[in-house]
Scaffold this motif. Structure first.
Motif, PDB file in Angstrom:
ATOM      1  N   ALA A  84       5.336  -0.668   4.282  1.00 43.18           N
ATOM      2  CA  ALA A  84       6.741  -0.297   4.209  1.00 43.18           C
ATOM      3  C   ALA A  84       6.875   1.074   3.551  1.00 43.18           C
ATOM      4  CB  ALA A  84       7.509  -1.340   3.411  1.00 43.18           C
ATOM      5  N   PHE A  85       5.858   1.467   2.793  1.00 45.26           N
ATOM      6  CA  PHE A  85       5.946   2.706   2.018  1.00 45.26           C
ATOM      7  C   PHE A  85       4.721   3.571   2.228  1.00 45.26           C
ATOM      8  CE2 PHE A  85       7.219  -1.095  -0.381  1.00 45.26           C
ATOM      9  CZ  PHE A  85       8.589  -0.935  -0.383  1.00 45.26           C
ATOM     10  N   ALA A  86       4.371   3.827   3.480  1.00 44.68           N
ATOM     11  CA  ALA A  86       3.148   4.603   3.738  1.00 44.68           C
ATOM     12  C   ALA A  86       3.414   6.076   3.456  1.00 44.68           C
ATOM     13  CB  ALA A  86       2.681   4.404   5.172  1.00 44.68           C
ATOM     14  N   SER A  87       3.038   6.511   2.261  1.00 42.65           N
ATOM     15  CA  SER A  87       3.154   7.929   1.937  1.00 42.65           C
ATOM     16  C   SER A  87       2.077   8.679   2.707  1.00 42.65           C
ATOM     17  CB  SER A  87       2.954   8.141   0.437  1.00 42.65           C
ATOM     18  OG  SER A  87       1.603   7.859   0.106  1.00 42.65           O
ATOM     19  N   GLU A  88       2.228   9.982   2.767  1.00 40.35           N
ATOM     20  CA  GLU A  88       1.238  10.799   3.461  1.00 40.35           C
ATOM     21  C   GLU A  88      -0.128  10.654   2.790  1.00 40.35           C
ATOM     22  OE1 GLU A  88      -0.206  12.345   6.436  1.00 40.35           O
ATOM     23  OE2 GLU A  88       1.938  11.999   6.441  1.00 40.35           O
ATOM     24  N   THR A  89      -0.127  10.525   1.460  1.00 46.88           N
ATOM     25  CA  THR A  89      -1.380  10.370   0.709  1.00 46.88           C
ATOM     26  C   THR A  89      -2.092   9.081   1.100  1.00 46.88           C
ATOM     27  OG1 THR A  89      -0.256  11.461  -1.116  1.00 46.88           O
ATOM     28  CG2 THR A  89      -2.354  10.407  -1.619  1.00 46.88           C
ATOM     29  N   CYS A 101      -5.416   2.778  12.426  1.00 52.63           N
ATOM     30  CA  CYS A 101      -4.001   3.132  12.529  1.00 52.63           C
ATOM     31  C   CYS A 101      -3.335   2.830  11.190  1.00 52.63           C
ATOM     32  CB  CYS A 101      -3.279   2.280  13.581  1.00 52.63           C
ATOM     33  SG  CYS A 101      -4.053   2.244  15.200  1.00 52.63           S
ATOM     34  N   VAL A 102      -2.301   3.594  10.891  1.00 54.12           N
ATOM     35  CA  VAL A 102      -1.441   3.275   9.752  1.00 54.12           C
ATOM     36  C   VAL A 102      -0.019   3.221  10.299  1.00 54.12           C
ATOM     37  CG1 VAL A 102      -0.658   3.935   7.450  1.00 54.12           C
ATOM     38  CG2 VAL A 102      -2.994   4.499   8.172  1.00 54.12           C
ATOM     39  N   LEU A 103       0.545   2.021  10.314  1.00 59.33           N
ATOM     40  CA  LEU A 103       1.860   1.792  10.925  1.00 59.33           C
ATOM     41  C   LEU A 103       2.889   1.472   9.849  1.00 59.33           C
ATOM     42  CD1 LEU A 103       0.649  -0.528  13.826  1.00 59.33           C
ATOM     43  CD2 LEU A 103       0.921   1.968  13.871  1.00 59.33           C
ATOM     44  N   SER A 104       4.135   1.709  10.174  1.00 55.63           N
ATOM     45  CA  SER A 104       5.213   1.418   9.229  1.00 55.63           C
ATOM     46  C   SER A 104       5.837   0.066   9.523  1.00 55.63           C
ATOM     47  CB  SER A 104       6.295   2.499   9.327  1.00 55.63           C
ATOM     48  OG  SER A 104       5.751   3.752   9.001  1.00 55.63           O
ATOM     49  N   LYS A 105       6.368  -0.564   8.475  1.00 56.38           N
ATOM     50  CA  LYS A 105       7.168  -1.775   8.653  1.00 56.38           C
ATOM     51  C   LYS A 105       8.591  -1.344   8.929  1.00 56.38           C
ATOM     52  CE  LYS A 105       4.595  -4.969   5.725  1.00 56.38           C
ATOM     53  NZ  LYS A 105       4.612  -5.776   4.518  1.00 56.38           N
TER      54      LYS A 105
END
Length: 127
Positions: A84-89, A101-105
């Motif tokens: 839910a909080f995938a920062s760029e870092t 993959c890095v996906l958002s909620k």
């Protein structure tokens, strides 16, 4: 050739686990559910897992810490992170450590499907 068809889903939110598992099952994969990274690591069922779908932020061990623990143990599992909080870092660290993959909620079914199709296209066999 035998390919592993099991996707392990790790999320401390039961509703997310259930929704993600029904999506993944609908795509033709078998699913195992875990409420925490610790549960997944303790289960000792990593050998036949094709892919992990994991939350990043969880109580206890985070998804990134679990990824690091696996890598330190010489296990490079394909991981799809959902946050839910995938920062760029976070995104950069996950991908640098080998995440697919890095996906958002909320989870986008089409995005999960694309990630899993990429895995299948690469042969689906990881050791």
């Amino acid at each position: 050739m035998h390919t592993h068809r099991i996707v392990s889903i790790i999320d401390d939110d039961e509703s997310v686990r259930i929704a993600t598992s029904s999506l993944v099952r609908s795509l033709g994969w078998d699913v195992r559910l875990y409420a925490s990274a610790e549960d997944f690591l303790a289960a000792g069922q990593i050998g036949d897992v094709a892919c992990v779908i994991s939350d990043v932020q969880m109580p206890g061990m985070t998804g990134l810490e679990m990824q690091r623990r696996l890598l330190d143990g010489g296990i490079a599992l394909p991981i799809i992170f959902i946050s839910a909080f995938a920062s760029e870092t976070v995104r950069r660290q996950a991908l640098e450590d080998g995440a697919m993959c890095v996906l958002s909620k909320p989870v986008d079914g089409a995005a999960v499907s694309r990630c899993l199709e990429t895995l299948q296209a690469e042969g689906g066999e990881f050791h």
